[in-house]
Motif scaffolding. Structure first.
Motif, PDB file in Angstrom:
ATOM      1  N   UNK A 111      16.851  -1.651  -0.415  1.00  0.00           N
ATOM      2  CA  UNK A 111      17.188  -0.647   0.597  1.00  0.00           C
ATOM      3  C   UNK A 111      15.987  -0.415   1.511  1.00  0.00           C
ATOM      4  N   UNK A 112      16.269  -0.316   2.797  1.00  0.00           N
ATOM      5  CA  UNK A 112      15.208  -0.032   3.767  1.00  0.00           C
ATOM      6  C   UNK A 112      15.077   1.482   3.926  1.00  0.00           C
ATOM      7  N   UNK A 113      13.857   1.979   3.879  1.00  0.00           N
ATOM      8  CA  UNK A 113      13.616   3.405   4.110  1.00  0.00           C
ATOM      9  C   UNK A 113      12.703   3.589   5.313  1.00  0.00           C
ATOM     10  N   UNK A 114      13.009   4.584   6.128  1.00  0.00           N
ATOM     11  CA  UNK A 114      12.147   4.890   7.268  1.00  0.00           C
ATOM     12  C   UNK A 114      10.956   5.723   6.767  1.00  0.00           C
ATOM     13  N   UNK A 115       9.941   5.815   7.607  1.00  0.00           N
ATOM     14  CA  UNK A 115       8.767   6.609   7.228  1.00  0.00           C
ATOM     15  C   UNK A 115       9.159   8.053   6.947  1.00  0.00           C
ATOM     16  N   UNK A 116      10.058   8.575   7.765  1.00  0.00           N
ATOM     17  CA  UNK A 116      10.475   9.963   7.591  1.00  0.00           C
ATOM     18  C   UNK A 116      11.143  10.164   6.225  1.00  0.00           C
ATOM     19  N   UNK A 117      12.008   9.221   5.867  1.00  0.00           N
ATOM     20  CA  UNK A 117      12.681   9.322   4.562  1.00  0.00           C
ATOM     21  C   UNK A 117      11.667   9.257   3.423  1.00  0.00           C
ATOM     22  N   UNK A 150       7.668  -4.558   1.054  1.00  0.00           N
ATOM     23  CA  UNK A 150       7.809  -5.288   2.310  1.00  0.00           C
ATOM     24  C   UNK A 150       7.836  -4.346   3.503  1.00  0.00           C
ATOM     25  N   UNK A 151       7.174  -4.780   4.569  1.00  0.00           N
ATOM     26  CA  UNK A 151       7.233  -4.043   5.830  1.00  0.00           C
ATOM     27  C   UNK A 151       8.472  -4.492   6.598  1.00  0.00           C
ATOM     28  N   UNK A 152       9.255  -3.558   7.076  1.00  0.00           N
ATOM     29  CA  UNK A 152      10.380  -3.904   7.945  1.00  0.00           C
ATOM     30  C   UNK A 152       9.973  -3.462   9.345  1.00  0.00           C
ATOM     31  N   UNK A 153       9.603  -4.426  10.137  1.00  0.00           N
ATOM     32  CA  UNK A 153       8.962  -4.159  11.423  1.00  0.00           C
ATOM     33  C   UNK A 153       9.745  -3.169  12.294  1.00  0.00           C
ATOM     34  N   UNK A 154       9.042  -2.136  12.751  1.00  0.00           N
ATOM     35  CA  UNK A 154       9.672  -1.167  13.636  1.00  0.00           C
ATOM     36  C   UNK A 154      10.554  -0.153  12.932  1.00  0.00           C
ATOM     37  N   UNK A 155      10.803  -0.356  11.628  1.00  0.00           N
ATOM     38  CA  UNK A 155      11.766   0.495  10.925  1.00  0.00           C
ATOM     39  C   UNK A 155      11.097   1.261   9.777  1.00  0.00           C
ATOM     40  N   UNK A 156      10.511   0.524   8.845  1.00  0.00           N
ATOM     41  CA  UNK A 156       9.938   1.201   7.673  1.00  0.00           C
ATOM     42  C   UNK A 156       9.569   0.206   6.575  1.00  0.00           C
ATOM     43  N   UNK A 157       9.922   0.549   5.359  1.00  0.00           N
ATOM     44  CA  UNK A 157       9.528  -0.273   4.205  1.00  0.00           C
ATOM     45  C   UNK A 157      10.681  -0.419   3.227  1.00  0.00           C
ATOM     46  N   UNK A 211      -1.182  15.808   1.900  1.00  0.00           N
ATOM     47  CA  UNK A 211      -0.256  16.019   3.019  1.00  0.00           C
ATOM     48  C   UNK A 211       0.215  14.680   3.580  1.00  0.00           C
ATOM     49  N   UNK A 212       1.356  14.222   3.150  1.00  0.00           N
ATOM     50  CA  UNK A 212       1.852  12.928   3.620  1.00  0.00           C
ATOM     51  C   UNK A 212       2.558  13.102   4.960  1.00  0.00           C
ATOM     52  N   UNK A 213       2.104  12.386   5.956  1.00  0.00           N
ATOM     53  CA  UNK A 213       2.770  12.384   7.252  1.00  0.00           C
ATOM     54  C   UNK A 213       3.322  10.984   7.484  1.00  0.00           C
ATOM     55  N   UNK A 214       4.124  10.847   8.540  1.00  0.00           N
ATOM     56  CA  UNK A 214       4.698   9.520   8.796  1.00  0.00           C
ATOM     57  C   UNK A 214       3.597   8.483   9.008  1.00  0.00           C
ATOM     58  N   UNK A 215       2.542   8.870   9.714  1.00  0.00           N
ATOM     59  CA  UNK A 215       1.425   7.948   9.931  1.00  0.00           C
ATOM     60  C   UNK A 215       0.732   7.609   8.620  1.00  0.00           C
ATOM     61  N   UNK A 216       0.549   8.629   7.805  1.00  0.00           N
ATOM     62  CA  UNK A 216      -0.210   8.377   6.580  1.00  0.00           C
ATOM     63  C   UNK A 216       0.578   7.541   5.582  1.00  0.00           C
ATOM     64  N   UNK A 217       1.887   7.419   5.797  1.00  0.00           N
ATOM     65  CA  UNK A 217       2.661   6.520   4.938  1.00  0.00           C
ATOM     66  C   UNK A 217       2.080   5.113   5.022  1.00  0.00           C
ATOM     67  N   UNK A 218       1.759   4.687   6.249  1.00  0.00           N
ATOM     68  CA  UNK A 218       1.199   3.338   6.431  1.00  0.00           C
ATOM     69  C   UNK A 218      -0.108   3.174   5.656  1.00  0.00           C
ATOM     70  N   UNK A 219      -0.921   4.221   5.702  1.00  0.00           N
ATOM     71  CA  UNK A 219      -2.208   4.168   4.999  1.00  0.00           C
ATOM     72  C   UNK A 219      -1.983   4.116   3.489  1.00  0.00           C
ATOM     73  N   UNK A 220      -1.053   4.941   3.028  1.00  0.00           N
ATOM     74  CA  UNK A 220      -0.737   4.943   1.592  1.00  0.00           C
ATOM     75  C   UNK A 220      -0.239   3.568   1.141  1.00  0.00           C
ATOM     76  N   UNK A 221       0.567   2.946   1.977  1.00  0.00           N
ATOM     77  CA  UNK A 221       1.124   1.627   1.635  1.00  0.00           C
ATOM     78  C   UNK A 221       0.001   0.596   1.501  1.00  0.00           C
ATOM     79  N   UNK A 222      -0.945   0.650   2.427  1.00  0.00           N
ATOM     80  CA  UNK A 222      -2.066  -0.294   2.372  1.00  0.00           C
ATOM     81  C   UNK A 222      -2.819  -0.130   1.042  1.00  0.00           C
ATOM     82  N   UNK A 223      -3.100   1.127   0.685  1.00  0.00           N
ATOM     83  CA  UNK A 223      -3.812   1.406  -0.563  1.00  0.00           C
ATOM     84  C   UNK A 223      -3.018   0.965  -1.777  1.00  0.00           C
ATOM     85  N   UNK A 224      -1.725   1.257  -1.733  1.00  0.00           N
ATOM     86  CA  UNK A 224      -0.852   0.905  -2.855  1.00  0.00           C
ATOM     87  C   UNK A 224      -0.798  -0.608  -3.056  1.00  0.00           C
ATOM     88  N   UNK A 225      -0.618  -1.327  -1.959  1.00  0.00           N
ATOM     89  CA  UNK A 225      -0.552  -2.792  -2.067  1.00  0.00           C
ATOM     90  C   UNK A 225      -1.845  -3.351  -2.647  1.00  0.00           C
TER      91      UNK A 225
END
Ligand code: CA
Length: 230
Positions: free
Chosen positions: A176-182, A218-225, A193-207
């Protein structure tokens, strides 16, 4: 055995016919609506197993229809795959947040469309309602929600509380694809404090911490993860 019925909501006749032909060839039943309003009525009356929803419709557009479907008790359980034109990422994001299960970008090959329909039906049928504390074993990962512990090939990964919740959220529903907001909505914690931007940072750390298992996120370009389901 009863046929699996798919409702196609699409104003362009050529596309509707093409989709119908390919679904019927795969032994699906196909219902058609030329407008969103007709689609809503048919969805209530015929209770299809899945809805293919064009976003660019005359009158009420696809997003409006999606919102109505997902708010109606009688139709909200029916999975929706949005059909969208290239470059409509923001509409896709909105649709997913309204509850659509997936999307496909036009022009699509009939093969890809049928595969997508089958994948969504399969995921819908096989996604068990996991209890929040159920242990998830997937690929070479073991995720223990109760212990807040993740093992990668039997070795513990040292995740922060937020990274853990992020991984747990995605891995509960592979494919299932999830958006940053979801993701923010599901993962936000007291500690960070998780924000939509910080989701990307969290993902980098997690990976990074998951090492080779990081490729499952997986990154779903323009959409989410999404968590891989391959
Ligand atoms: Ca259209």
């Amino acid at each position: 055995m009863a046929k699996t019925n798919i409702l196609i909501i699409e104003d362009e006749e050529d596309i509707r016919e093409l989709v119908k032909y390919n679904l019927q060839r795969e032994n699906f039943g196909a219902l058609e609506a030329e407008s969103g309003e007709d689609g809503l009525k048919l969805a209530e009356r015929a209770a299809p197993d899945l809805i293919l929803l064009d976003l660019m419709l005359p009158g009420k557009d696809g997003l409006e229809i999606c919102r109505t479907l997902k708010r109606n008790e009688r139709t909200q359980h029916i999975p929706v795959i949005m059909m969208t034109a290239r470059g409509e990422e923001s509409d896709i994001v909105t649709g997913l947040e309204l509850g659509a299960e997936d999307y496909i970008v036009k022009p699509f090959s009939p093969k890809v469309l049928v595969a997508r329909v089958k994948a969504v039906l399969r995921r819908k049928a096989s996604t068990p309602e996991l209890a929040p504390d159920d242990v998830i074993k997937i690929y070479d990962l073991v995720i223990h929600p109760g212990r807040h512990e993740v093992l990668v090939k039997d070795k513990p990964a040292d995740l922060s509380a937020t990274e853990f919740r992020l991984l747990h959220f995605l891995a509960r529903r592979p494919g299932w694809v999830f958006t940053r907001y979801q993701i923010v909505d599901a993962v936000h914690g007291e500690d960070y404090p998780v924000t939509e931007r910080s989701v990307d940072v969290q993902i980098v750390g997690l990976r990074r911490k998951l090492k080779r298992a990081g490729i499952y996120i997986e990154t779903v370009r323009g959409i989410g993860y999404r968590f891989s389901d391959k």
